[in-house]
Motif scaffolding. Structure first.
Motif, PDB file in Angstrom:
ATOM      1  N   TRP A 223     -39.679 -23.722 -30.330  1.00 52.51           N
ATOM      2  CA  TRP A 223     -39.705 -22.309 -30.723  1.00 52.51           C
ATOM      3  C   TRP A 223     -38.331 -21.661 -30.521  1.00 52.51           C
ATOM      4  O   TRP A 223     -37.927 -20.810 -31.301  1.00 52.51           O
TER       5      TRP A 223
ATOM      6  N   GLN B 160     -37.820 -20.454 -34.025  1.00 49.43           N
ATOM      7  CA  GLN B 160     -38.358 -19.086 -34.108  1.00 49.43           C
ATOM      8  C   GLN B 160     -37.626 -18.186 -33.104  1.00 49.43           C
ATOM      9  O   GLN B 160     -38.250 -17.451 -32.350  1.00 49.43           O
TER      10      GLN B 160
ATOM     11  N   SER C 269     -38.540 -14.557 -32.679  1.00 44.79           N
ATOM     12  CA  SER C 269     -39.952 -14.245 -32.416  1.00 44.79           C
ATOM     13  C   SER C 269     -40.104 -13.729 -30.973  1.00 44.79           C
ATOM     14  O   SER C 269     -39.570 -14.324 -30.032  1.00 44.79           O
TER      15      SER C 269
ATOM     16  N   TYR D 133     -38.091 -15.773 -28.017  1.00 46.41           N
ATOM     17  CA  TYR D 133     -38.134 -17.206 -27.701  1.00 46.41           C
ATOM     18  C   TYR D 133     -36.726 -17.785 -27.628  1.00 46.41           C
ATOM     19  O   TYR D 133     -36.443 -18.679 -26.833  1.00 46.41           O
TER      20      TYR D 133
ATOM     21  N   THR E 281     -56.335 -23.638 -25.439  1.00 45.12           N
ATOM     22  CA  THR E 281     -56.085 -23.275 -26.845  1.00 45.12           C
ATOM     23  C   THR E 281     -57.336 -23.537 -27.674  1.00 45.12           C
ATOM     24  O   THR E 281     -57.765 -22.696 -28.475  1.00 45.12           O
TER      25      THR E 281
ATOM     26  N   CYS F 116     -54.150 -18.976 -31.744  1.00 43.89           N
ATOM     27  CA  CYS F 116     -53.392 -19.342 -32.943  1.00 43.89           C
ATOM     28  C   CYS F 116     -51.934 -18.911 -32.773  1.00 43.89           C
ATOM     29  O   CYS F 116     -51.644 -17.987 -32.010  1.00 43.89           O
ATOM     30  N   GLU F 117     -51.076 -19.570 -33.507  1.00 41.51           N
ATOM     31  CA  GLU F 117     -49.649 -19.275 -33.419  1.00 41.51           C
ATOM     32  C   GLU F 117     -49.383 -17.832 -33.850  1.00 41.51           C
ATOM     33  O   GLU F 117     -49.991 -17.339 -34.796  1.00 41.51           O
ATOM     34  N   GLY F 118     -48.472 -17.140 -33.078  1.00 43.76           N
ATOM     35  CA  GLY F 118     -48.033 -15.806 -33.487  1.00 43.76           C
ATOM     36  C   GLY F 118     -48.952 -14.666 -33.074  1.00 43.76           C
ATOM     37  O   GLY F 118     -48.725 -13.522 -33.441  1.00 43.76           O
TER      38      GLY F 118
ATOM     39  N   ASN G  55     -48.235 -21.950 -27.833  1.00 40.57           N
ATOM     40  CA  ASN G  55     -48.724 -21.490 -29.133  1.00 40.57           C
ATOM     41  C   ASN G  55     -47.868 -20.399 -29.767  1.00 40.57           C
ATOM     42  O   ASN G  55     -48.295 -19.775 -30.725  1.00 40.57           O
ATOM     43  N   ARG G  56     -46.668 -20.156 -29.192  1.00 41.37           N
ATOM     44  CA  ARG G  56     -45.776 -19.095 -29.682  1.00 41.37           C
ATOM     45  C   ARG G  56     -46.531 -17.761 -29.785  1.00 41.37           C
ATOM     46  O   ARG G  56     -46.539 -17.088 -30.808  1.00 41.37           O
TER      47      ARG G  56
END
Length: 1487
Positions: free
Chosen positions: A297, A301, A304, A322, A495, A501-503, A528-529
């Motif tokens: 990440w 990302q 993010s 991140y 998870t 979920c991501e984001g 999971n960001r």
């Protein structure tokens, strides 16, 4: 989608919060009937909602109301600053110094006015007291109940008198003068004070009249006695049938095996089958390690957002992306590995443990440090910021750091500045911590890694990734190690279970350093960001809505329970989004409810019977909805895990389906060990459950979670509590959280803070006892608090069927805190047990909850014939318990004085044959001889006194003459003057000039009782007797003729009287016993002669010897040694008045050294004074040349059990001055015989034995080894004097007893007293004590009853005749013993235990009142410690003596009255207590 975990913790009590909460909840306050209970991540001890089974509590309280009893409220001292009118408050003891002397004098004047009539006719009230009670309380008790108006002096007297007449029942015993309403502060100027004057003309049976049972002798309106009556009423209520299991208190103390109750619910289901979670899904893009996810990440990302931190107001402070998180963690990892230390000697190597010390308000720094450590492959150990050197939990954190081998701590610059520092500016060394190196991790101090440096990110393996701390029930902090693979697997399982979920966005209000806050908010979120919003606890406290607002702003969802749903459903909260979970530090997440869809079934509930739960059985509650517990499920077991329920104690046997047990888990996603503690690890992390046959169910190891629960239908998991919160009382289990909930349902709002209640158990007398401690609001008044406490007792009793042992309220904000502000339970318990909790209110209820006391002893009927007693004692091989001194007939002492039958003749003979031999030398405080007396000087002075008596006194032969002198040679001369005149001398201690009101009535009493014809005294004392001050206490116009002997005529008497027979009376010996009885005994000339001869033989006294006497010369053996022994034996006596020691403590010891004294006699008061006052000055005394190696015998003269602890302390302290440990010994005398034992030069050393206290209570003597449990050391009271025989007798059957029995000591000797001096001459009573015979055996010998219990033991030592020595051991006065539960207790034993209970207990005394044990404790510390003593005193008496204390009275130092011999006057204390005259700091009535 986002999830948010809600666990309110600690104390949310600010006004702002209250307002908001009320406003917010107003429309939604639920009218529920059952109690909601569920475990919400168990990561904090949250208070259950307020409406929790309030209805149940109301019902329980209503039941109690029907049988309502008034509970006596504890008494607290009113502030000393509130001056109430002098006439209507309690006369204080001057020792409490609570009022000015003026008001004191006014009161005493009032008292004396009332008593004046009684004093004029002593026979009247002596007669009354003999018919009535020997323990009437003093009249001044009526003073505490005036009519509430202030009067002038004269009105005060009449009104008080009227008040007395109004309140006194004429038929109750008339009241003797209160000679102790004010006790001098200084213990050494104590006076003999009989609170009642039963002159010994009554049998022992009568001496404690029926008043003990009826309370009839106390004014009915006395404040104390009404409270005791209330207490007795509450104790008469039927107790719950004992849940366990008496044990018989026999010598082996076998605890009876409890008979199982046939109605106890038992599990009936089949054995449980392990429950499996769904398999862990395989997802192709899951990273091989958590660091790899961060790297990914950080690279892909970077913009993010990873973390947003809120400030104290709830506004966003900063956001960490991140990219930033990755680059800063990388810098830190590089710095840790390469920039600390040198290249060849790095400070950190992979695998080392590092402490992370970051405040809760700074999650960003923590994230960077945590991931930096993971990248550097060092093991982070997150801990709390230590607040001070003595911080409650910091010592245990030290244990954690030590067991993990931590040497380095990472922290932020701000945090480092806030840590406590030493004066040099270094970080303070915290208590119990290893030495740490501190490293600041702010970005400006980090080094950018070189281009070629890359962190090593291996695939997750079994190496430890991080260590999470965990505090046990006892307060020990251990580190749970989590491996890299466990950490990764746990993130995957969460998870999958939570559908992350991501984001997404996640709002975290939990502590991010451990538990769910770390697992969801730091680890799973990065995998999971997810964007985490961290709400610090301080924001939660100030504004509980802040995180709800965050959820609203960021459109998230929430996990919590019913109470929450009820409030927020109307605000759009979906019920299926609430996901309770269960977790523990060892197994991590155990179970979680999966977020549902709208059509999903509603969560399951179980309504369980609390009674069933207490037996560990699941029963659906049907009968009583008030004792039901509603629990919600915590969802299903985690993916990839296997769960069992096993029995919480003993073998880990699988439970049945309807049984509550401990949840154990087998999973790759749990902790692996307690770091550095292999022993504890094995029992927790490597558990193999077994089936009912005891065989293991497989070889997969399970981990104990510490959670109690069961598996319901559909494999749903229910948690009902934690093992740590389990209180196991009498074989039943109760949950601390449930008890807190019940307490909170009793309208606590006015009295205590909701989040500040601690419940724990302490072990007292072989069982757990429940203690509740809460913080009291500052505005709560005494009565409200007491009401609340009594209702909590009743509610818990009604709902949980368990008695509370102690309920304590402490001032706000004083309980030890955990880092997040909750209560530090183990520290609170520790403070409670060591007496440093400082409560402001205490309610003890030992009577209700201690049900396992030994059965009371049923006494045998007395009608046992001689034959059976003989068989019982003697066939068993026990000899009759008797002992004797050397036979006087066999000893031929060639002394001339043997020819003289009378002491008066011996003095005349010495004056003729050796006129200049010095018999007496009196020392002053400087050690200077102020006066001496040779044989002829003493004889001539005695003659002058005789002449004055015959001329001025108009005395007839046989008249009684009172000698009122300070200790000195005048006293001795006037004694012989009386003998020369044919009068009977009566020595009386002079009144204390500074304390006439307390001491003069005793003088008056003895003068009246002895019918004295005149008083011989000094000019100074004569003035005092006729002074105005004296007139305030007694009637000075009715004194007998007073002759002052300072200025005598130079006349000689025409003749010196010689008695016709030696059986004639020589003198009267008056003394006040410890039970407050004034007793006069008649001593004949033959007894004086025999006694002096015995002492001479025992101590080998002759003309060339010198002895030193430091004790009062007014009664008993002290008087004989001071006045008579020298004249008989011819030795020189150095006289040291004890009061001189007050100005010059070393006087006695330096005299012994200066004159090289071989034999000295003293009292316990003198020995105690030297021990306490000179104990620290031995070096200074040595430097002054004090040497005690000359002392061969130092004898303590007393009428009590030898005080072994004091004599041993004295020997040890002055050993350095050359005092031989063999020198110190004791003597024993009683009223009927002034000297029975005296350690002389000839006999063997006194022996010490250890007796079993349990047997002693049954009047049996069982010798045990030193150090045996429940053993009592007793030392021999000295060798029995020549011519004395003693035998141990059963006081009821009057038959002789065997060696192994405790009985009354009877004595036969030529120096027995002739009888009590009374003004009735009731011969039957005289005969009972002085000329009594055994009921069988040797029925010819005449014995005197000493009134003391003791035993005789044959020792291994040999006496002078070569036979084995029979030692006499005195245990205590028969009148003083306490008969409780059919057993015999000696007050001194209970007092010894009490005095050891807390460092601030200076002295203690016990007595009984209507079968209640009352303990009076003198507090030497500050008043805030007063209430700490109540539980400690109750505990120690229960533990060591198997007795429940009824009342604990805390008083100022010096309140317990002590007589001149240093003995406690317990009966007098009892009367003062019942008459409400003690001015106590606190009185606790134990329920």
């Amino acid at each position: 989608m986002c999830l948010l975990y809600f666990v309110p913790t600690g104390d949310i009590t600010q006004k702002g919060y209250e307002k908001k909460r009320v406003k917010l909840l107003a429309p939604f306050v639920p009218q529920t009937q059952s109690k909601t209970h569920h475990t919400d991540f168990l990561s904090a001890n949250f208070p259950p909602p307020l409406y929790i089974h309030t209805e149940a509590v109301q019902a329980a309280l209503a039941r109690h109301k029907e049988a309502k009893m008034a509970l006596p409220m504890p008494t607290k001292r009113r502030s000393a600053f509130v001056q109430s009118p002098a006439e209507n408050c309690t006369p204080p003891d001057t020792s409490s110094a609570s009022e000015d002397e003026g008001s004191l004098r006014r009161r005493q004047a009032a008292i004396s006015a009332m008593l004046a009539q009684n004093l004029q006719s002593p026979e009247y009230w002596i007669n009354r007291s003999v018919q009535g009670s020997s323990t009437s309380s003093s009249a001044s008790s009526t003073l505490s109940h005036g009519d509430g108006k202030t009067h002038n002096h004269s009105q005060g007297q009449t009104n008080v008198l009227a008040d007395v007449l109004a309140h006194t029942r004429i038929e109750s015993s008339s009241v003797p003068p209160d000679i102790t309403s004010s006790v001098p502060q200084d213990r050494n100027s104590r006076v003999d004070m009989p609170p009642n004057i039963a002159v010994r003309g009554m049998s022992r049976g009568q001496s404690r009249s029926s008043m003990m049972d009826t309370a009839g002798g106390v004014p009915a309106h006395s404040r104390v006695s009404t409270k005791i009556q209330q207490l007795l009423n509450t104790l008469k209520r039927p107790k719950r049938p004992p849940l366990c299991e008496f044990f018989l208190d026999d010598s082996e103390e076998i605890v009876e095996v409890p008979q199982p109750d046939p109605n106890t619910p038992r599990p009936e289901g089949r054995q449980i089958i392990p429950v499996k979670g769904e398999p862990l899904g395989v997802v192709s893009n899951w990273p091989p390690a958590l660091q790899a996810a961060l790297a990914r990440w950080g690279a892909t990302q970077a913009k993010s957002p990873a973390l947003t931190a809120l400030d104290i107001t709830g506004k966003p402070l900063y956001t960490l992306t991140y990219g930033k998180l990755w680059s800063r963690s990388l810098k830190l990892a590089y710095t840790l590995l390469n920039k600390l230390g040198t290249k060849n000697e790095p400070v950190l190597k992979p695998g080392d443990r590092v402490a992370l010390v970051y405040p809760n308000s700074d999650p960003g720094m923590f994230w960077v440090a945590f991931y930096g450590c993971l990248l550097a492959e060092v093991i982070p150990v997150p801990i709390e910021v230590p607040l001070s050197r003595k911080d409650a939990g910091s010592q245990q954190i030290g244990f954690l750091l030590g067991s993990c081998g931590v040497g380095l701590a990472l922290t932020s610059e701000v945090c480092l500045k806030g840590l406590p520092k030493t004066q040099n500016g270094e970080i303070m060394q915290f208590k119990g911590w290893p030495r740490l190196k501190w490293v600041v991790t702010d970005t400006k101090y980090l080094t950018k890694p070189s281009k070629d440096w890359q962190p090593h990110i291996p695939t997750a393996n079994t190496d430890t990734a991080y260590i999470e701390y965990k505090a046990s029930k006892e307060g020990t902090v251990m580190g749970v190690a989590v491996s890299k693979i466990s950490m990764l697997t746990h993130c995957q399982a969460l998870t999958e279970a939570c559908n992350y979920c991501e984001g997404e966005t996640l709002v975290n209000v939990l502590d991010f350093k451990k538990d769910s806050g770390l697992w969801h908010g730091v680890l799973t979120s990065v995998m999971n960001r997810i964007h985490t919003i961290s709400v610090p606890y301080s924001v939660m406290k100030a504004c509980p809505l802040s995180w709800v607002q965050r959820v609203h702003v960021h459109k998230g969802s929430v996990s919590s329970c019913d109470a929450f749903l009820n409030v927020f459903q109307s605000h759009g909260l979906k019920p299926e989004m609430i996901c309770p979970c269960a977790s523990s530090p060892e197994a991590m997440t155990v179970a979680i409810r999966r977020p549902g869809t709208q059509s999903a079934p509603l969560p399951a509930r179980a309504i369980l019977s609390m009674a069933g739960l207490s037996h560990g059985v699941i029963r659906v509650n049907t009968e009583d909805k008030n004792s039901a517990l509603t629990v919600q499920d915590v969802g299903h077991v985690m993916p990839g895990a296997l769960m069992c329920i096993v029995k919480p104690d003993g073998l880990p046997m699988l439970c049945k389906t309807d049984e509550i047990g401990e949840i154990v888990l087998n999973s790759r996603a749990g902790g692996t060990m307690y770091y550095g503690l292999p022993g504890v690890t094995k029992s927790t992390f490597e558990l193999i459950p077994v089936n009912s046959g005891g065989t293991p169910i497989g070889d997969v190891p399970f981990t104990r979670t510490g959670l109690l629960g069961f598996v319901g239908p559909g494999s749903l998991v229910f948690v009902v509590g934690k093992i740590e919160g389990l209180l196991s009382v009498s074989g039943r289990r109760h949950n601390a959280d449930d008890l807190v909930a019940t307490a909170l349902a009793v309208e606590p709002v006015k009295t205590v803070y909701r989040g500040r209640i601690a419940v724990f158990s302490v072990t007292v007398f072989y069982d757990e006892r429940i203690v509740i401690v809460a913080e009291q609001r500052p505005d709560a008044n005494e009565e409200d608090s007491f009401q609340w406490m009594s209702r909590v007792l009743q509610a818990i009793d009604g709902i949980h069927q368990v008695g509370l042992y102690c309920l304590a309220l402490v001032p706000a904000n004083t309980l030890p805190k955990t880092p997040l502000g909750g209560i530090h339970l183990s520290e609170t318990k520790h403070h409670f047990l060591e007496g440093s909790l400082h409560p402001c209110n205490v309610l003890m209820c030992p009577h209700t909850c201690v049900t396992n006391l030994p059965k009371p002893r049923q006494k045998q009927t007395v009608g046992v014939g001689p034959a059976s007693i003989m068989v019982g004692n003697l066939v068993a091989g026990k000899r009759i318990a008797q002992a004797s001194g050397r036979d006087l007939r066999l000893i031929d002492d060639q002394e001339q004085s043997k020819k003289h039958q009378f002491l008066s003749e011996a003095l005349q003979w010495r004056a003729q044959t050796d006129p200049d031999h010095v018999l007496y030398m009196l020392l002053n405080a400087k050690g200077v001889a102020v006066s001496t007396a040779t044989c002829s000087q003493l004889h001539k002075r005695a003659e002058k006194i005789t002449a004055a008596l015959l001329e001025r006194g108009g005395i007839n032969t046989g008249d009684n003459v009172v000698l009122l002198y300070p200790p000195g040679i005048d006293l001795i001369a006037s004694f012989y003057g009386c003998l020369y005149a044919g009068c009977i001398p009566v020595t009386v201690r002079p009144p204390h000039p500074q304390n006439l009101a307390a001491t003069l009535p005793t003088v008056r009493m003895i003068i009246d009782v002895s019918k004295a014809s005149c008083i011989l005294t000094t000019q100074t004392l004569m003035k005092i007797l006729r002074s105005k001050e004296a007139a305030a206490s007694v009637n000075v116009k009715t004194w007998p003729n007073i002759i002052d002997t300072d200025d005598l005529p130079k006349k000689r008497p025409s003749h010196i009287y010689k008695p016709p027979t030696a059986e004639m009376l020589a003198y009267l010996d008056f003394s006040v016993s410890t039970t407050g009885m004034l007793t006069g005994v008649k001593i004949s000339h033959s007894a004086v002669n025999a006694l002096c001869r015995s002492i001479k033989l025992q101590c080998e006294l002759y003309s060339s010897r010198q002895i030193a006497i430091c004790m009062d010369p007014y009664c008993g053996l002290g008087f004989v040694l001071w006045c008579m022994s020298s004249v008989y034996s011819g030795h020189q006596s150095i006289l040291i008045p004890p009061m001189e020691l007050e100005t010059s403590l070393p006087l006695w010891l330096s005299t012994l050294s200066q004159y090289k004294i071989r034999d000295t006699f003293c009292s316990y008061s003198v020995m105690e004074l030297c021990t306490k006052g000179l104990g620290t000055q031995t070096e200074a005394l040595k430097a002054r040349g004090v040497n005690l190696s000359c002392v061969r015998s130092c004898v303590v003269i007393a009428e009590e059990r030898p005080r072994l602890a004091l004599t041993q302390s004295f020997s040890k302290l002055f050993k350095d001055l050359g005092l031989s440990p063999r020198a110190v010994s004791t003597a024993f005398g009683a009223r009927v015989n002034l000297a029975i034992c005296l350690q002389g030069t000839a006999g063997p050393d006194p022996s010490t034995v250890y007796v079993d206290m349990k047997s002693l209570r049954h009047d049996r003597v069982r010798l045990v080894e030193r150090g045996a449990p429940q053993s009592l050391p007793l030392t021999e009271s000295g060798t029995i004097l020549p011519g004395v025989r003693v035998i141990i007798v059963n006081p009821e059957t009057r038959g002789p007893l065997g060696d192994s029995h405790l009985g009354e000591i009877w004595v036969s000797s030529p120096h027995n007293a002739s009888g009590y001096y009374t003004i009735y001459g009731e011969e039957s009573l005289q005969a009972d004590h002085f000329n009594t015979r055994l009921s069988f055996g040797d029925t010819e010998t005449l014995w005197a009853r000493t009134g003391y219990l003791g035993f005789v033991t044959r020792t291994e030592l040999l006496d002078a005749s070569g036979d084995r020595h029979n030692a006499l051991f005195v245990v205590g006065s028969l009148d003083e013993t306490l008969e409780l539960r059919g057993l015999r207790y000696h007050p001194i034993d209970i007092e010894t235990s009490v005095s050891r209970a807390h460092r601030s207990i200076a002295e203690s005394a016990v007595f009984t009142w209507t079968n209640l044990l009352v303990v009076v404790v003198e507090l030497s510390g500050s008043e805030q410690e007063a209430l700490d003593l109540v539980p400690l005193v109750t505990n120690v008496v229960l533990k060591e003596h198997h007795l429940i204390v009824g009342v604990v009275v805390i008083v100022d130092p010096g309140v317990i009255p002590i007589n001149s011999r240093g003995e406690k006057q317990r009966m007098h204390l009892r009367d003062s207590f019942l008459a409400d005259q003690l001015d106590p700091i606190y009185v606790a009535y134990n329920m």
